[in-house]
Scaffold this motif. Structure first.
Motif, short mmCIF file in Angstrom:
data_model
loop_
_atom_site.label_atom_id
_atom_site.label_comp_id
_atom_site.label_asym_id
_atom_site.label_seq_id
_atom_site.Cartn_x
_atom_site.Cartn_y
_atom_site.Cartn_z
N LEU A 1 0.82 -1.21 0.00
CA LEU A 1 0.00 0.00 0.00
C LEU A 1 0.86 1.26 0.00
CD1 LEU A 1 -2.72 -0.95 2.66
CD2 LEU A 1 -2.86 -1.17 0.18
N CYS A 2 0.26 2.36 -0.42
CA CYS A 2 0.97 3.64 -0.41
C CYS A 2 1.17 4.11 1.04
CB CYS A 2 0.22 4.69 -1.23
SG CYS A 2 -1.26 5.34 -0.42
N ASP A 3 2.06 5.08 1.22
CA ASP A 3 2.36 5.56 2.58
C ASP A 3 1.13 6.12 3.27
OD1 ASP A 3 4.93 4.75 2.34
OD2 ASP A 3 5.74 6.74 1.87
N ASP A 4 0.31 6.85 2.50
CA ASP A 4 -0.91 7.43 3.07
C ASP A 4 -1.80 6.33 3.65
OD1 ASP A 4 -0.33 10.05 2.67
OD2 ASP A 4 -1.41 10.21 0.75
N CYS A 5 -1.93 5.23 2.89
CA CYS A 5 -2.81 4.15 3.34
C CYS A 5 -2.23 3.43 4.56
CB CYS A 5 -3.09 3.18 2.20
SG CYS A 5 -4.32 3.84 1.05
N LYS A 6 -0.90 3.39 4.62
CA LYS A 6 -0.29 2.78 5.82
C LYS A 6 -0.68 3.59 7.06
CE LYS A 6 3.54 0.59 3.47
NZ LYS A 6 4.62 1.08 2.60
N THR A 7 -0.68 4.90 6.91
CA THR A 7 -1.11 5.75 8.03
C THR A 7 -2.60 5.57 8.30
OG1 THR A 7 0.44 7.34 7.14
CG2 THR A 7 -0.93 8.09 8.96
N ARG A 8 -3.37 5.52 7.20
CA ARG A 8 -4.82 5.35 7.35
C ARG A 8 -5.14 4.04 8.07
NH1 ARG A 8 -5.17 7.12 1.31
NH2 ARG A 8 -5.53 9.34 1.51
N TYR A 9 -4.34 3.02 7.76
CA TYR A 9 -4.56 1.71 8.37
C TYR A 9 -4.59 1.83 9.89
CZ TYR A 9 -3.93 -3.23 9.55
OH TYR A 9 -4.10 -4.49 10.06
N LEU A 10 -3.71 2.67 10.41
CA LEU A 10 -3.62 2.83 11.85
C LEU A 10 -4.69 3.79 12.39
CD1 LEU A 10 0.24 3.14 12.07
CD2 LEU A 10 -1.14 1.14 12.71
N ARG A 11 -4.95 4.84 11.62
CA ARG A 11 -5.79 5.91 12.17
C ARG A 11 -7.23 5.89 11.70
NH1 ARG A 11 -2.38 11.41 11.82
NH2 ARG A 11 -0.88 11.03 13.48
N ASN A 12 -7.42 5.66 10.40
CA ASN A 12 -8.77 5.78 9.85
C ASN A 12 -8.95 4.88 8.64
OD1 ASN A 12 -11.26 6.69 8.98
ND2 ASN A 12 -10.87 8.70 9.86
N PRO A 13 -9.04 3.56 8.92
CA PRO A 13 -8.98 2.56 7.84
C PRO A 13 -10.02 2.76 6.74
CG PRO A 13 -9.44 1.54 10.00
CD PRO A 13 -9.14 2.96 10.25
N LEU A 14 -11.21 3.20 7.09
CA LEU A 14 -12.27 3.34 6.09
C LEU A 14 -11.85 4.25 4.94
CD1 LEU A 14 -15.02 2.00 6.09
CD2 LEU A 14 -16.00 4.10 7.01
N ARG A 15 -11.01 5.21 5.30
CA ARG A 15 -10.61 6.19 4.29
C ARG A 15 -9.70 5.61 3.21
NH1 ARG A 15 -9.86 10.60 7.33
NH2 ARG A 15 -12.10 10.75 7.28
N MET A 16 -9.21 4.40 3.44
CA MET A 16 -8.39 3.76 2.40
C MET A 16 -9.18 3.59 1.11
SD MET A 16 -6.68 1.00 4.94
CE MET A 16 -5.38 0.23 4.06
N PHE A 17 -10.49 3.48 1.22
CA PHE A 17 -11.32 3.34 0.03
C PHE A 17 -11.28 4.59 -0.85
CE2 PHE A 17 -13.43 0.05 2.66
CZ PHE A 17 -13.38 -1.01 1.76
#
Ligand SMILES: [Zn+2]
Ligand SMILES: [Zn+2]
Length: 416
Positions: free
Chosen positions: A190-206
């Motif tokens: 995954l991209c770096d943004d999604c790695k952060t999203r995974y921890l903080r706000n997973p839904l936003r990965m969509f």
């Protein structure tokens, strides 16, 4: 050129601004039919309001806000969206105590420091609504129907309504566990943004536009399959009402809203004509925001639309049917006496709602006629020195070319 408009900002020039006025007029007309009333809130607010209202972990708050410290050492932010300010005003003025359901609309500039692209600027314009005070799914249906109506009214071709439910905190936590589990061994791709999203706000990965992320998310568990009973029923009711209203929609399980306070119904209107940046309008329920900003638990729903995108679509489709207000009369004069008379004449005609212009550059009659033609005047009144003495003038119809002698005292009757 010494000064230029800043990167990501644009001037709306007179040859274009009448189209913007038309768009705004249409939008206001529809809002008023649905009994929404205008609210005008400040362009800047305390930074804290947006951080809380939009969500500390969002891209908007993290990367895109125009934040500055003012002379009084306060942290101020130019509004990046409309909802937080409107809800702040709703609470500050206790609007909910005056009316259990408050229906508001706004139009105005928003500011985000993004990479400018087609239809996306750093100072951009939005119109939007907020209906605060009801959890009833029929309100969701009204709001969506209103959004569709605006697209119809503006004659947007081939737009599609995407619909989803993103549930409530209760069902979201059930989804979250499964989702995190599913994505765990895909993290490295995954991209770096999604790695952060995974921890903080997973839904936003969509929301990620990165192709590899989109690929990895294809089989991921979606929110709508985890709805609690309450959210399920709400979603079913919304769909039922939309069917009754004959509104076509596409159930889009990957549709999430970029902001933290959204719950249940989420929707977007998209137009393929825009290509990648294809969302014209987006909205949904935000049952948690009012409380988050210090109010009582108050359900609400709204949407916001990008006016630059609407303009772009309407221009691409060539479906923006509006004309600039016509110049009814150009008064061409020769000599001081005629000029002085013309000033009074156009003042009086303007009071009768006749749009008038005259010459202020001491041009020859021929040059004044050219100017009248360039400005597409419907009629020209020619007052020469000789005619002035006789109390007469010549009225020329610019379309037919027909010229008639007219008494100066009778000019007003032409538009009576
Ligand atoms: Zn739920
Ligand atoms: Zn990503």
């Amino acid at each position: 050129m010494k000064y230029k408009a800043l990167y990501g900002t644009h001037d709306i020039l007179p040859d274009d601004s009448f189209r913007w006025q038309h768009l705004e007029d249409q939008v206001r007309k529809v809002f008023s039919l649905y009994n929404y009333r205008e609210i005008r809130v400040p362009i800047f607010e305390e930074t804290e309001l947006f951080a809380r209202g939009i969500g500390q972990d969002t891209d908007i708050v993290q990367k895109e806000m125009y934040t500055f410290v003012d002379q009084g050492k306060r942290s101020i932010t130019l509004r990046p969206e409309g909802t937080a300010g409107v809800v702040r005003a709703y609470l500050e003025h206790s609007l909910g105590e005056k009316s259990p359901l408050v229906k508001l609309f706004y139009l105005g500039s928003m500011f985000r420091q993004e990479r400018p692209q087609k239809g996306r600027l750093r100072e951009f314009h939005q119109f939007g609504i907020e209906a605060i005070g009801s959890a009833d799914p029929s309100l969701d249906a009204e709001v969506i129907e209103l959004a569709v109506r605006i697209c119809d009214e503006l004659k947007v071709d081939d737009f599609k309504l995407h619909l989803n439910s993103i549930g409530c905190p209760k069902c979201r936590s059930m989804h979250r566990d499964e989702f995190l589990n599913f994505m765990k061994n895909k993290l490295s791709s995954l991209c770096d943004d999604c790695k952060t999203r995974y921890l903080r706000n997973p839904l936003r990965m969509f929301d990620c536009k990165n192709e590899e992320c989109i690929e990895q998310l294809k089989q991921a568990p979606v929110m709508v399959d985890f709805l609690c009973q309450n959210c399920q029923m709400h979603y079913a009711q919304v769909k039922k009402y939309l069917k009754e209203l004959n509104i076509e929609y596409l159930e889009d399980k990957r549709l999430v809203r970029g902001l933290d306070y959204y719950t249940k119904t989420a929707f977007e209107i998209k137009s393929d004509i825009l290509g990648g940046q294809n969302t014209l309008l987006g909205g949904g329920r935000y049952d948690l925001l009012v409380e988050e900003l210090g109010g009582k638990n108050t359900p609400a729903i709204g949407f916001a639309a990008g006016m630059e995108r609407f303009m772009l679509v309407l221009k691409m489709q060539k479906s923006l049917k509006c004309d600039e207000k016509k110049l009814n009369l150009f008064v061409a004069t020769l000599g001081e006496e005629a000029k002085s008379f013309a000033l009074k004449l156009i003042r009086d005609l303007r009071r009768k709602n006749v749009t008038c212009e005259t010459d202020y550059l001491q041009r020859s009659l021929k040059a004044q006629m050219r100017e009248a033609n360039r400005q597409k005047a419907e009629k020209v009144l020619i007052i020469g020195e000789e005619e002035m003495k006789k109390g007469k003038a010549i009225l020329r119809d610019m379309r037919s070319g027909e010229q008639t002698a007219i008494r100066l005292t009778e000019v007003g009757r032409v538009w009576a």
